[in-house]
Design an enzyme around this catalytic site. Structure first.
Site, PDB file in Angstrom:
ATOM      1  N   CYS A  54       0.828  -1.210   0.000  1.00  0.00           N
ATOM      2  CA  CYS A  54       0.000   0.000   0.000  1.00  0.00           C
ATOM      3  C   CYS A  54       0.863   1.261   0.000  1.00  0.00           C
ATOM      4  O   CYS A  54       1.679   1.481   0.905  1.00  0.00           O
ATOM      5  CB  CYS A  54      -0.935  -0.002   1.212  1.00  0.00           C
ATOM      6  SG  CYS A  54      -1.746   1.575   1.537  1.00  0.00           S
ATOM      7  N   GLY A  55       0.683   2.112  -1.013  1.00  0.00           N
ATOM      8  CA  GLY A  55       1.466   3.343  -1.116  1.00  0.00           C
ATOM      9  C   GLY A  55       1.231   4.290   0.038  1.00  0.00           C
ATOM     10  O   GLY A  55       2.168   4.935   0.536  1.00  0.00           O
ATOM     11  N   HIS A  56      -0.008   4.409   0.499  1.00  0.00           N
ATOM     12  CA  HIS A  56      -0.310   5.313   1.608  1.00  0.00           C
ATOM     13  C   HIS A  56       0.275   4.792   2.920  1.00  0.00           C
ATOM     14  O   HIS A  56       0.648   5.572   3.789  1.00  0.00           O
ATOM     15  CB  HIS A  56      -1.815   5.507   1.739  1.00  0.00           C
ATOM     16  CG  HIS A  56      -2.411   6.254   0.586  1.00  0.00           C
ATOM     17  ND1 HIS A  56      -1.966   7.499   0.210  1.00  0.00           N
ATOM     18  CD2 HIS A  56      -3.397   5.925  -0.276  1.00  0.00           C
ATOM     19  CE1 HIS A  56      -2.659   7.909  -0.837  1.00  0.00           C
ATOM     20  NE2 HIS A  56      -3.529   6.974  -1.147  1.00  0.00           N
ATOM     21  N   CYS A  57       0.358   3.466   3.049  1.00  0.00           N
ATOM     22  CA  CYS A  57       0.996   2.884   4.234  1.00  0.00           C
ATOM     23  C   CYS A  57       2.480   3.224   4.250  1.00  0.00           C
ATOM     24  O   CYS A  57       3.060   3.540   5.299  1.00  0.00           O
ATOM     25  CB  CYS A  57       0.800   1.369   4.255  1.00  0.00           C
ATOM     26  SG  CYS A  57      -0.927   0.830   4.310  1.00  0.00           S
TER      27      CYS A  57
END
Length: 503
Positions: A54-57
């Site tokens: 996950c990029g936001h993670c």
């Protein structure tokens, strides 16, 4: 020990030792084995459920570690933990994790939804509000100065009598608002640093006008709460993954979104005009700008039916009205034009904008008819025909799985002029007659006698050619099985996901 006591102890199982809890950058690594012991034995724990891809993670990780380090340095008992929900699937299911990252705060083992931002300062501020007293006592001018310096937004009240009705009301409001720090002053010396009058409240912020003085009754908690929420945000907020929780978690349900390439000089002029218009709608409309040069924001543009050729432009959305979109009738980006159109949306003087793709040249040349907003009513509401429509989204996995079957259904009736098998991309086309709440949605428009009202039936039977054909041939009366298990839901959070790229 007596003989009986020794015998009794021999029958008891010795409990296993508490599973080891590893750390990474000061953050506890939680697993199915150690999760329960950590959240029950630690009074306050903030837990991030994440996916490694996950990029936001990945963007949150350094801020999360920074927050953990700051809390540890300050001697806080609050701990931060993280769970790889793609590995510890039982925990993800137990706490109903639907997207990444999901943060939950555990207080004495009981989970609460996290409502703060994704910057280290926001995380720490939120946790301090949740675990400490509602207001921070500010005993002198230096404490007040540091309090304002260390926080982007603070609310300070000056009450000589700490037991006054005003201060009690102030503390109650402070306890209700999680994402802003509140400070209490009780001496004239401390108040003088910021020129705060007795029994008044001021919001101090490191942006826009710098401060906002509350002039209502301090004992009116609802009014004070509203004032703080109206003044804690910037007049215009840039949409990012960090600002998204505050944007979508706030009470303001009307959002005005300006789409501009952030770094151009022309865009700065548009942003200035947009900001001036925002001043007229404080507390009523949230003004947001979106950098169209960012690839992450292309999904947002798609959601509003915008292409690069349309930029710069703006759209207004009412979150509480099924995300109704409003398109200005002019591309003029002056303060006056923006304010005038925004006011019409607020007062209900303009109709929602329904997106529609252009009608393809071959829309009725294939076994499956292609519908868009502009030809939908003409085709679907033809009372002399049986019309079966699939409402789909290009990214929907269940829609992709259904596509071959839907094509076969279309081929089955390709020589029957009285039956239409159709499909419509609901991400590019919107209808006034009904809302689509999941993908794929199948609706049947049965043949009706002249003079009778057109019916719209939801199909929830088996998604096989045989079952759907039986349904069509019976004019919507025969349904076999159930297919609701394959439905990708769409609700208000899907706008968050489109705009926060977590769909």
């Amino acid at each position: 020990l007596t003989l009986n006591e020794c015998y009794f102890l021999s029958l008891c199982e010795v409990p296993d030792a508490t599973p080891e809890v590893k750390e990474e950058n000061g953050v506890l690594i939680l697993t199915n084995d150690n999760f329960d012991s950590v959240v029950t034995e630690t009074k306050h724990v903030l837990v991030e459920f994440y996916a490694p891809w996950c990029g936001h993670c990945k963007a949150l990780a350094p801020e999360y570690a920074k927050a953990a380090a700051q809390l540890k340095e300050e001697g806080s008992e609050v701990k931060l933990g993280m769970v790889d929900a793609t590995v510890e699937t039982e925990l993800g299911t137990k706490f109903k994790v639907q997207g990444y990252p999901t943060l939950k705060f555990f207080k004495n083992g009981s989970p609460l939804e996290y409502g703060g931002g994704r910057q280290a300062a926001d995380i720490v501020s939120w946790l301090k509000k949740k675990t400490g007293p509602p207001t921070v006592p500010l005993e002198n001018a230096e404490a007040v100065a540091n309090f304002k310096k260390d926080n982007e937004v603070v609310v300070i009240g000056y009450f000589p009598d700490s037991e006054s009705d005003g201060h009690l009301s102030f503390k109650k409001v402070a306890d209700e608002i999680d994402d802003v720090m509140f400070g209490s002053i009780h001496t004239a010396e401390a108040a003088a640093e910021s020129d705060i009058a007795e029994n008044t409240v001021t919001v101090f912020k490191q942006f826009d006008e710098g401060r906002a003085d509350y002039d209502g009754a301090v004992t009116d908690g609802d009014l004070l709460n509203k004032f703080v929420k109206e003044n804690q945000l910037r007049l215009v907020t840039e949409f990012t993954s960090e600002s998204a929780p505050k944007i979508f978690g706030g009470d303001i349900q009307i959002h005005n979104l300006l789409f501009i390439p952030k770094l151009s000089q022309e865009s700065q002029d548009h942003l200035t005009a947009f900001t001036e218009a925002a001043k007229q709608f404080k507390g009523k409309v949230l003004f947001i700008y979106i950098d169209t040069d960012s690839e992450e924001n292309k999904r947002v543009m798609e959601f509003f039916g915008l292409t690069d050729a349309d930029i710069p432009d703006y759209r207004i959305i009412k979150m509480s009205e099924n995300m109704a979109k409003f398109k200005p009738d002019t591309k003029e980006l002056t303060t006056e034009a923006i304010a005038a159109f925004t006011n019409k949306v607020v007062t209900g003087e303009v109709q929602r904008h329904l997106m529609s793709a252009e009608i393809p040249d071959d829309w009725d040349k294939n076994p499956v008819t292609v519908l868009v907003g502009k030809n939908f009513e003409q085709v679907a509401y033809d009372k002399k025909k049986k019309v079966f429509v699939e409402f789909y989204a290009p990214w929907c996995g269940h829609c992709k799985s259904l596509a071959p079957t839907w094509d076969k259904l279309g081929e089955k009736y390709s020589d029957n002029a009285d039956v239409v098998i159709a499909k419509m991309d609901s991400t590019a086309n919107e209808l006034s007659q009904f809302e689509i709440s999941g993908f794929p949605t199948l609706k049947f428009f049965p043949e009706v006698a002249e003079g009778e009202e057109q019916k719209v039936l939801d199909y929830d039977g088996d998604r096989t050619v045989e079952a759907m054909a039986a349904f069509i041939d019976s004019n919507g009366e025969k349904v076999s099985g159930g297919g609701d298990e394959d439905l990708e839901e769409v609700d208000e959070e899907d706008l968050d996901e489109d705009m926060d790229d977590s769909l």
